[in-house]
Design a protein around this motif. Structure first.
Motif, short mmCIF file in Angstrom:
data_model
loop_
_atom_site.label_atom_id
_atom_site.label_comp_id
_atom_site.label_asym_id
_atom_site.label_seq_id
_atom_site.Cartn_x
_atom_site.Cartn_y
_atom_site.Cartn_z
N LEU A 1 -1.77 -19.85 14.51
CA LEU A 1 -2.29 -19.19 15.72
C LEU A 1 -2.47 -20.19 16.87
CD1 LEU A 1 -4.92 -16.78 14.13
CD2 LEU A 1 -2.73 -16.15 15.17
N ALA A 2 -2.92 -21.39 16.54
CA ALA A 2 -3.12 -22.41 17.58
C ALA A 2 -1.81 -22.72 18.28
CB ALA A 2 -3.71 -23.68 16.97
N GLU B 1 -9.21 -10.26 21.56
CA GLU B 1 -8.33 -10.74 20.49
C GLU B 1 -9.11 -11.51 19.44
OE1 GLU B 1 -5.20 -14.39 20.24
OE2 GLU B 1 -4.92 -12.99 21.91
N ILE B 2 -10.01 -12.39 19.90
CA ILE B 2 -10.83 -13.17 18.96
C ILE B 2 -11.74 -12.24 18.15
CG2 ILE B 2 -12.66 -14.91 18.80
CD1 ILE B 2 -11.34 -16.26 21.26
N GLY B 3 -12.27 -11.21 18.84
CA GLY B 3 -13.11 -10.24 18.13
C GLY B 3 -12.33 -9.54 17.03
N THR C 1 -11.30 -13.42 9.80
CA THR C 1 -11.27 -14.83 10.21
C THR C 1 -12.71 -15.35 10.31
OG1 THR C 1 -9.27 -14.42 11.49
CG2 THR C 1 -10.48 -16.45 11.96
N SER C 2 -12.98 -16.47 9.66
CA SER C 2 -14.33 -17.02 9.67
C SER C 2 -14.61 -17.79 10.96
CB SER C 2 -14.52 -17.97 8.48
OG SER C 2 -13.71 -19.12 8.63
N ARG C 3 -15.89 -18.07 11.18
CA ARG C 3 -16.25 -18.87 12.36
C ARG C 3 -15.59 -20.25 12.30
NH1 ARG C 3 -22.73 -17.70 13.42
NH2 ARG C 3 -22.45 -15.59 14.23
N ARG D 1 -11.52 -24.03 14.33
CA ARG D 1 -10.35 -24.86 14.04
C ARG D 1 -9.16 -24.44 14.89
NH1 ARG D 1 -9.14 -25.65 7.87
NH2 ARG D 1 -10.98 -26.98 8.15
N MET D 2 -8.97 -23.14 15.05
CA MET D 2 -7.85 -22.64 15.86
C MET D 2 -7.94 -23.18 17.29
SD MET D 2 -6.96 -18.68 16.81
CE MET D 2 -8.48 -18.51 17.76
#
Length: 834
Positions: free
Chosen positions: A471-472, A737-739, A746-748, A753-754
């Motif tokens: 994703l990054a 998107e993050i939500g 996806t964890s915090r 990390r992303m």
């Protein structure tokens, strides 16, 4: 309406715009700090000159034939002029002044000062208010001196103490008989002798450095100057008014201040240039995120011009706030510069001097740069059609990358050509303009370059970090323009740092090669401060067991036509040829009284052969017809000309010593220690073997590189702020998107990390781009000046690798806050975010 919209948007995006304002603050702080500091220096020098020589109506001095920066070989005037001038109507007082080099040795055995401010020897004149005695008395005979109170404090001396003074001759054992109240001397030291001793030690018996005349009441300085000019014995001397004398002194200081101001402002411009990328990127993202809002404005009747003005109004607000805070930060920077100069020996007491100029320039730079950087995003905002307000998603109009590729290529090539012209001997400003164009051109090309580069840099992320890594990389690829603009800011700073390191590494390699190739002596003895007469130290060193050969060297200048040339003079040219590893191509080193040796390139350019005659004019105005006795291979350490010492001594009362070269039968620690013991009475002399010579030169280069890197660090800090700003705005843009990512598991930690990996990719891309450009510039500059000593190319690969690692670290640090913020988003609110 537009004003209200502008104010509302400023209030609504405080956090986003605060980081942009910080880039403005840092850039403006550099400008304001530089101007405040140089204004402060100028004011203090003005105050010093205002108290100096105020009663002088006319000064008689010798015309300067040779321009020097170190005060050596300054021509003098005959003492007989004092009696001649004293008989001229309107003259109230005549005083022959003496000044020259004199270094005070402190109680600890070390020389006071010498790291910048001058070490002055003068004659004591009771009638001069500048020579007011604070304690004790003035010197009246040989062996007595008075010193200024600041020097006394640094040396730990008081009236009645015994010490030593170093002059251009044997060291003088003296008694301090008085402490002078000279006020603030900006770090200079004063040693005052009686006049006869001052003439003998500093100039020459029967000569003065200059003559000052006070006028009787009612006699103007111009009238008195004209009367005095008529009695001068030679056109080599001139009479000037006291006003001109003080103005000339001020002009010399103005040149120094201008250099310091220009030097620092170059780095301020670099910081502002980097900040402009940050401002452009921030406003581009803000406009993109508010595209629907802007479309609504158009739908309710706002014209394109009004939308443009609304965005530019925000830019003006950011520029004004950033400039205001930048001025305050600049005052702090000026204080730091003041402390740095104090640490170097230049004492600037008191507070800062504030004028309108730093304020005016700070606002002009801060506001104009912000508005200019925001202009294109503002124009883009105005192109959002009103009908877009009815759509859920609005995309800002984007130009084809093909256009950027063509335009960027043209700008880059143009900048490279301009840089090449600048390196070819044109004004240095062309090199700077060319470099700026190259940076702009590469920044335009960066979106095209970023796609393959980011894919390569992020290729291992999916395997190493799984989904966050994939994703990054995709996030960095999603908007190549944004990625490129963010990376370009870091590119500039690292490009300049890399270029400097390539040149520094090449300089150190060149010096090492030159010492190995062109230096045959076992030891070099050099002064730590100006003012060495090698004659006496040479006698002491010759008496050391194991010493075979001691060769003294002097340095000077003469004029050949309208051109001024430097030379080295020696009394034993044959020994000098051996010690300096000089390779004679033709002729010999037997120079006699008026012989000259030149290197091959000089002989070729001036069409000289063995037996040719060169007419040289020296500092005292006298000329010599020098005979070319030898031509030698180019020697970077030596220079282009070697002159017989008698020819130099005939035109200089105190030839400027360069150093001693010593050959021994065994160059070991015991021999070096013996030489150092023999020179214990000369604390300003430094004994170095060949490795020391290399190390000393390389340390000087390293110190200069460190200074430049520190000054460029601000641009790198601004670039890091740009990455923070981009990521923070990107998190806001991708809130929904993050939500959704959080909602599907996806964890915090994975979210953080992303964001961090995305930041690392952008930072490393910018770092690699900058390092590549820096290496190209460094190699080009080294090639352009290879005939001036920088003849070995050395690319510091370990250092450049360290900069790549530094880029990654900057990426990690820049992502800390945006990553934390992204991981703390409320999932339900994020999903509902529009």
């Amino acid at each position: 309406m537009i004003v209200k919209v502008t104010l509302r948007n400023l209030a609504a995006h405080k956090l986003r715009l605060a980081l942009t304002a910080l880039a403005v603050i840092l850039g403006v702080a550099f400008v304001a700090g530089t101007l405040v500091f140089t204004d402060t220096m100028g004011k203090q020098f003005d105050d010093l000159f205002a108290k100096t020589g105020q009663d002088v109506a006319v000064q008689i001095r010798a015309k300067q034939v040779i321009k020097t920066d170190d005060g050596t070989d300054t021509p003098t005037v005959p003492a007989s002029l004092v009696d001649t001038v004293s008989r001229i109507p309107g003259v109230a007082r005549v005083h022959g002044e003496v000044n020259g080099f004199a270094a005070l040795v402190g109680r600890n055995g070390k020389v006071v000062g010498g790291s910048g401010p001058p070490q002055l020897g003068v004659d004591w004149y009771p009638a001069d208010p500048d020579d007011a005695v604070k304690s004790g008395r003035g010197p009246v005979r040989a062996g007595e001196v008075a010193i200024d109170d600041k020097a006394a404090e640094k040396a730990g001396l008081k009236a009645g103490d015994r010490t030593r003074v170093l002059v251009q001759g044997p060291p003088q054992d003296v008694t301090v008989v008085g402490i002078l109240d000279r006020g603030n001397l900006m770090g200079a030291t004063i040693v005052a002798f009686d006049q006869g001793t001052a003439q003998r030690l500093l100039v020459k018996p029967g000569r003065y450095s200059d003559i000052t005349i006070a006028a009787q009441s009612g006699v103007s300085e111009t009238v008195l100057r004209d009367r005095i000019a008529r009695v001068l014995p030679s056109p080599s001397y001139e009479a000037i008014t006291g006003t001109k004398m003080r103005k000339d002194n001020e002009n010399e200081i103005a040149k120094l201040l201008s250099f310091i101001r220009t030097f620092l402002l170059v780095f301020a411009v670099i910081s502002i240039f980097v900040g402009a990328f940050i401002i452009f990127n921030t406003f581009s993202m803000l406009v993109a995120q508010r595209s629907r809002e802007l479309a609504l404005l158009r739908a309710v009747g706002a014209s394109r011009k009004q939308v443009t003005r609304a965005v530019l109004g925000e830019a003006i607000g950011v520029g004004v706030v950033g400039s205001t805070l930048g001025i305050a930060a600049g005052a702090g920077l000026a204080l730091l510069l003041q402390q740095a100069f104090r640490a170097a020996g230049a004492d600037f007491p008191g507070g800062l001097t504030f004028t309108y100029k730093p304020v005016l320039w700070s606002y002009a730079v801060g506001v104009l740069v912000t508005v200019a950087a925001a202009y294109f995003p503002a124009r883009r905002a105005a192109k959002v059609p009103p009908v877009a307000a009815m759509r859920d998603d609005v995309a800002m109009p984007q130009r084809s990358l093909r256009i950027r590729l063509i335009a960027g290529s043209v700008v880059t090539v143009g900048g490279a050509v301009l840089s090449g012209v600048g390196l070819g001997g044109a004004p240095i400003a062309l090199l700077g303009a060319g470099a700026a164009l190259v940076f702009v051109g590469v920044a335009m090309l960066a979106p095209v370059i970023s796609r393959p580069a980011v894919r390569v840099l992020g290729a291992a992320f999916p395997k190493l970090f799984r989904t966050p890594g994939r994703l990054a990389t995709q996030n960095a690829l999603r908007n190549p323009r944004r990625t490129a603009a963010t990376a370009s800011a870091l590119m500039i700073g690292l490009a300049l740092v890399s270029a400097i390191n390539v040149m520094a590494s090449s300089a150190k390699a060149s010096v090492a090669g030159q010492v190995d190739k062109e230096f045959a002596a076992d030891y070099m003895i050099t002064p730590a401060s100006p003012g060495l007469s090698p004659e006496e130290p040479a006698k002491a060193v010759r008496a050391v067991p194991g010493v075979e050969l001691v060769t003294s060297a002097y340095q000077g200048r003469f004029k050949q036509g309208t051109d001024q040339h430097s030379f080295i003079a020696t009394e034993r040219p044959g020994d000098f040829v051996r010690a300096a590893k000089l390779t004679l191509r033709s002729g010999s080193a037997n120079l006699g009284r008026d012989g000259l040796m030149v290197d091959e390139s000089t002989a070729t350019s001036e069409k000289l052969t063995v037996g040719s005659t060169v007419t040289a004019r020296f500092a005292d105005g006298g000329t010599e017809h020098l005979r070319v006795d030898g031509i030698y291979a180019k020697n970077q350490l030596l220079g282009a000309r070697v002159l017989a010492l008698p020819a130099y001594q005939a035109h200089s009362d105190h030839p400027a010593g360069l150093g001693l070269m010593v050959n021994t039968d065994k160059a070991d620690a015991a021999t070096k220690a013996g030489i150092e013991r023999a020179l214990s009475g000369y604390p300003n002399l430094k004994v170095q073997d060949q490795s020391d010579v290399k190390r000393s030169a390389q340390q000087s280069i390293d110190s200069f590189v460190t200074l430049l890197t520190v000054l460029l660090a601000l641009s790198i800090i601004i670039a890091a702020l740009g990455i923070i700003n981009t990521l923070a705005l990107s998190v806001i843009e991708r809130t929904r998107e993050i939500g959704l990512l959080r909602a599907v598991g996806t964890s915090r930690r994975q979210t953080r990390r992303m964001i961090r990996l995305e930041s690392v990719v952008i930072a490393v891309f910018g770092g690699l781009l900058g390092i590549a450009i820096g290496v190209v510039f460094g190699v080009a500059i080294q090639h352009a000046v290879s005939d001036q000593g920088l003849n070995v190319l050395s690319v510091p690969v370990p250092t450049l690798v360290a900069y790549v690692v530094l880029s990654a670290i900057i990426g990690v640090l820049a992502a800390l806050w945006p990553a934390w913020r992204a991981s703390r988003l409320d999932v339900l609110k994020a999903i509902a975010f529009e």
